[in-house]
Motif scaffolding. Sequence first.
Motif, PDB file in Angstrom:
ATOM      1  N   GLY A  93      95.303 -13.614   5.456  1.00 54.27           N
ATOM      2  CA  GLY A  93      94.979 -13.733   4.181  1.00 54.27           C
ATOM      3  C   GLY A  93      95.642 -14.575   3.162  1.00 54.27           C
ATOM      4  N   ASN A  94      96.149 -15.700   4.003  1.00 51.06           N
ATOM      5  CA  ASN A  94      96.894 -16.900   3.229  1.00 51.06           C
ATOM      6  C   ASN A  94      96.163 -18.177   3.884  1.00 51.06           C
ATOM      7  N   TYR A 242      90.325 -19.271   8.691  1.00 48.55           N
ATOM      8  CA  TYR A 242      91.409 -19.162   7.844  1.00 48.55           C
ATOM      9  C   TYR A 242      91.280 -18.073   6.861  1.00 48.55           C
ATOM     10  N   ASP A 243      91.561 -18.297   5.531  1.00 53.81           N
ATOM     11  CA  ASP A 243      91.569 -17.131   4.678  1.00 53.81           C
ATOM     12  C   ASP A 243      90.250 -17.029   4.192  1.00 53.81           C
ATOM     13  N   LYS A 284      88.594 -23.849   0.693  1.00 54.56           N
ATOM     14  CA  LYS A 284      89.277 -23.012   1.924  1.00 54.56           C
ATOM     15  C   LYS A 284      89.639 -23.956   3.013  1.00 54.56           C
TER      16      LYS A 284
END
Length: 310
Positions: A93-94, A242-243, A284
Amino acid sequence: MSTSVDLWLATIFEEVQPLFGKGRVADYIPALARVEPNQFGMAIAMVDGRHYAVGDAHVLFSIQSISKLFTFVLALKLIGDDIWQRIGREPSGNAFNSMVQLETEHGIPRNPFINAGALVVTDILTQRYAHLDLALLNFLRRMTDSPDLNWNKEVAKSERDTAHRNMAMAYFMKSFGNFVNSPELVLDNYCRQCATEMSCTQLAQAAIFLANDGLDIGSGEQVLTSEAARRVNALLLTCGAYDAAGDYAYRIGLPLKTGVGGGIVAVIPNIGTVCVWSPELDAKGNSLIGGYALERLMQLSGWGRMSLAM
């Protein structure tokens, strides 16, 4: 089928042209900042041996975080489920280079595909291989039948010279006892693996075993068991972008791994693999045009529904 696939790729190639200029290359790595942004390639490898390509699909590019998929597979083959003593299996989530969770979670990275997790994977492999770069290259050369495949020294140096946050993460995890080798040695290996250069056609071929119950079509090598391949795909679906992993799962619905070099490799279980490359990234850190191209391919082909039904 051949005519349909060629038509889908031609359609996507035309549709992406107005999207150039809407993203930006990974300029925080100086060598990547010099990459020509207006490029797009897409390749498909089918489990029945057929291949398709469009645009710049044969151009070599820096695979960056896509390398995390292959080093994770090597580590899984080496130590099996013991890997989960040092790395988690949850989405973070980061951002991919975030340090936020490492302190509260005692130096255990959330998953193998964020930078902290990939550094632990590289640490594991550094214990086993005196020359990890050669071990990874030899694996990829076998999977692609490309004996000249290599990593780019300029990109590796550029990345190593600016790897301050990754070095901080490595030392931070070492303070929790979750790092064995010297962070300097691991960072050297990590930057070389990220600087590996491949084309869309090569990456699609290299990942085909994940669409084929762990069996590589070209070499006949059982890279992973069917169960292990299924689990790797599950992690790619939940953690590979990734997030933005949740957004990609919603829009595209495929196991995939992205990289800040602009590449994305995706798995369509029982059908084949897709690699798309375009250097301009979204906010992102994923290929802006690559994400669109994969979403359109799934809309045009219906392959996602077919793979789930098999």
